[in-house]
Write an enzyme that holds these catalytic residues in place. Structure first.
Site, PDB file in Angstrom:
ATOM      1  N   LYS A 187       0.858  -1.199   0.000  1.00 28.14           N
ATOM      2  CA  LYS A 187       0.000   0.000   0.000  1.00 28.14           C
ATOM      3  C   LYS A 187       0.887   1.240   0.000  1.00 28.14           C
ATOM      4  O   LYS A 187       1.540   1.566   0.976  1.00 28.14           O
ATOM      5  CB  LYS A 187      -0.918   0.069   1.217  1.00 28.14           C
ATOM      6  N   SER A 240       5.656   7.953   9.664  1.00 21.67           N
ATOM      7  CA  SER A 240       5.836   8.832  10.815  1.00 21.67           C
ATOM      8  C   SER A 240       5.828   8.046  12.127  1.00 21.67           C
ATOM      9  O   SER A 240       5.273   6.939  12.209  1.00 21.67           O
ATOM     10  CB  SER A 240       4.711   9.860  10.830  1.00 21.67           C
ATOM     11  N   GLY A 244       3.542   4.894  13.321  1.00 20.68           N
ATOM     12  CA  GLY A 244       4.351   3.720  13.690  1.00 20.68           C
ATOM     13  C   GLY A 244       3.974   3.161  15.052  1.00 20.68           C
ATOM     14  O   GLY A 244       3.893   1.942  15.254  1.00 20.68           O
ATOM     15  N   GLU A 261      10.355   1.844  10.253  1.00 18.98           N
ATOM     16  CA  GLU A 261      11.350   2.887   9.942  1.00 18.98           C
ATOM     17  C   GLU A 261      10.628   4.215  10.078  1.00 18.98           C
ATOM     18  O   GLU A 261       9.765   4.540   9.271  1.00 18.98           O
ATOM     19  CB  GLU A 261      11.879   2.706   8.518  1.00 18.98           C
ATOM     20  N   CYS A 295      14.172  11.167   5.848  1.00 19.92           N
ATOM     21  CA  CYS A 295      14.122  10.820   7.273  1.00 19.92           C
ATOM     22  C   CYS A 295      15.461  10.971   7.982  1.00 19.92           C
ATOM     23  O   CYS A 295      15.520  11.387   9.119  1.00 19.92           O
ATOM     24  CB  CYS A 295      13.611   9.405   7.421  1.00 19.92           C
ATOM     25  N   GLU A 393      10.845  16.820  14.257  1.00 20.67           N
ATOM     26  CA  GLU A 393      11.073  16.621  12.826  1.00 20.67           C
ATOM     27  C   GLU A 393      10.219  17.620  12.043  1.00 20.67           C
ATOM     28  O   GLU A 393       9.005  17.660  12.212  1.00 20.67           O
ATOM     29  CB  GLU A 393      10.689  15.193  12.441  1.00 20.67           C
TER      30      GLU A 393
END
Ligand code: NAP
Ligand code: MG
Length: 495
Positions: A187, A240, A244, A261, A295, A393
């Site tokens: 996806k 994100s 996650g 990740e 990232c 971030e």
């Protein structure tokens, strides 16, 4: 030259998913738009997968796993397909790059390498076939018996990707999964549902059996349905940290293996002996790659007090000199940010930086353009550790430069965020640089440059994730071990 005029993309408005070896019309009629972030034009659309579509994709992957040929081929036989996939992806490099650039605004200078990089990942993992095939017999330490250690494919994998690198962040899951003998349902992220079709098309052209690879499009709810689906055996996610965490909670409850990740906020420590000219040459790639939407980049630069002004001047000069513009122009360095939501997030961070007293040496605002989600590439000096821009971030073209007095303080600053994904040390002294790199609490760190190496594990510590991708360690996420114990017997030799 503006290349917009030469665009002829094979897929814009589509109504199908790739299920069981064919492009199959969605069973529903809900659709999602694909927007060009540089013009805000809707140029494509895809179906939102229904529960029936999700079930069909999962059932195809499950059947291909339980009774298809793929898991029963040897790893070397699967590697032969993977080498063919690599060639087929490279044949599609140009339309793939244009599609990717129109989806997320990544400059062509970035997306033109996407096919070659994906091919490289397939070829690297194909080269690990003999690692999987190697007979692994381990004697009992107490003697008299031995164990055959087998690496079986883990099963049907649900692969969920973000929008910033829509090809490579799928392929680093897909290639090891395929080598291991797994089957998958992919996806992609909502902003980038079309470019991945080139990879699926390449897989189709390479003759991979039906059901081994399936692709469905849709929102986060589709991702959620996939990870919870009873036929999913393993989840691999890049995205994100908040999403996650939700996925980890679901997988924890279901005892389902998961690789995550996630986000980052990495630091580049500039040591007093750093060569700033050399640093200027790698600055954008290491600290602002893909308009700051990468990232692992080190968007937080830690400069020694005695060279602080010099570092600020160099970083500002490099950022001022890099072109912000149309992603389809070959010389564009910074494109728009990928979505309206991301634009609003980045502008919010700029506002907080001004309010908290950071000093913009260039940029600092949304760009003054008629259309498109453009943010001025920005450098903030006088950033202190408590400011939001120093800790969170941003995922946009924004660098924060902090000041340190002692090396211990620099390392403490680098290690104090909640993340641990990338990092850099700039120094002319290789021994000292290595010592600093060793003290950084992070999954990867570069000395005077940063790049990921397909053969070395890549992953985050703390809020940056769980598990690793790349390397034999990344392959291990797609295998499940079986130890067959037997009495040591000369007749067993070679079996
Ligand atoms: P995101 O919002 O977390 O979404 C990632 C993917 O998860 C998308 O496909 C998304 O679908 C899907 N999703 C959303 N909610 C879900 C749920 N509840 N269950 C299952 N799937 C769900 O991340 P993003 O905004 O696309 O990407 C940016 C983030 O990715 C940044 O934080 C960045 O640091 C991180 N990232 C990490 C790495 C790494 O290797 N560590 C690499 C690149 C990016 P929709 O798009 O349809 O919402
Ligand atoms: Mg998102």
């Amino acid at each position: 030259m503006n290349r917009r005029i030469s665009l002829k993309l094979p897929w814009t408005h589509v109504d199908d998913h790739y299920i069981d070896g064919e492009w199959r019309r969605s069973t529903g009629d809900r659709r999602a738009e694909v927007v060009d972030p540089s013009t805000e034009e809707v140029w494509g659309s895809v179906p939102e997968a229904t529960l029936a579509d999700i079930d069909a994709a999962m059932a195809a992957a499950d059947l291909a796993f339980r009774s298809g040929s793929w898991p029963r081929l040897t790893p070397s036989e699967r590697a032969t397909y993977m080498l063919r996939i690599a060639d087929e992806i490279e044949h599609r490099a140009e339309p793939l790059a244009f599609t990717n650039s129109r989806e997320n605004g990544a400059p062509l200078a970035e997306t033109k390498g996407a096919a070659a990089n994906a091919a490289g990942v397939f070829r690297y993992f194909a080269g690990l076939a003999d690692y999987l095939e190697r007979e692994d017999v381990r004697p009992f330490p107490s003697g008299g018996a031995e164990s055959l250690v087998r690496r079986d494919p883990v099963g049907v994998c649900s692969l969920i990707a973000p929008w910033n690198f829509p090809i490579s962040l799928v392929v680093i899951k897909l290639a090891p999964a395929l080598l291991a003998g797994c089957t998958v349902v992919i996806k992609p992220a909502s902003p980038t549902p079309l470019s991945i079709r080139f990879v699926v098309d390449a897989i189709d052209a390479a003759g991979v059996p039906a059901g081994v690879v399936n692709l469905i499009t849709g929102s986060g709810a589709v991702g959620d349905a996939l990870i919870r689906h009873p036929l999913t055996a393993k989840v691999a996610f890049t995205g994100s940290t908040p999403v996650g965490r939700k996925i980890a909670a679901v997988c924890g409850e279901l005892l389902r293996p998961v690789t995550l990740e996630l986000g980052g906020k990495s630091s580049a420590i500039v040591l007093p002996d750093a060569d700033l000219d050399a640093m200027s040459a790698v600055l954008i790639r290491s600290c602002l790659r893909n308009t700051g939407q990468t990232c692992y980049i080190s968007t937080r630069i830690l400069a020694p007090a005695e060279r602080y002004d010099e570092v600020v001047a160099m970083v500002t000069r490099v950022v001022v000199g890099a072109k912000l513009g149309d992603p389809l122009d070959e010389d564009t360095v910074f494109g728009p940010v990928a979505t309206k939501a991301q634009f609003d997030t980045v502008v919010g961070f700029l506002k907080s930086a001004h309010e908290q007293g950071a000093r913009a040496t260039t940029g600092g605002q949304a760009a003054d353009v008629k259309q498109g989600y453009y943010v001025e590439p920005t450098v903030f000096a006088d950033v202190t550790p408590r400011m939001r821009i120093a800790r969170e971030e941003i995922f946009g073209p924004v660098i924060s430069i902090l000041r340190y007095e002692t090396l211990d303080e620099a390392i403490a600053l680098a290690n104090e965020t909640s993340f641990g994904l990338g990092g850099l040390v700039f120094s002319d002294d290789p021994v000292n640089a290595l010592t600093v790199a060793e003290r950084m609490d992070t999954g990867s760190v570069g000395i005077n440059f940063f790049a990921s190496n397909h053969s070395a594990p890549f992953g985050g510590r703390h809020d940056s994730g769980l598990g690793v991708e790349y390397g034999v360690e990344g392959l291990s996420a797609y295998v499940t071990y079986k130890s067959i114990h037997r009495k040591a017997n000369p007749a067993n030799q070679g079996r």
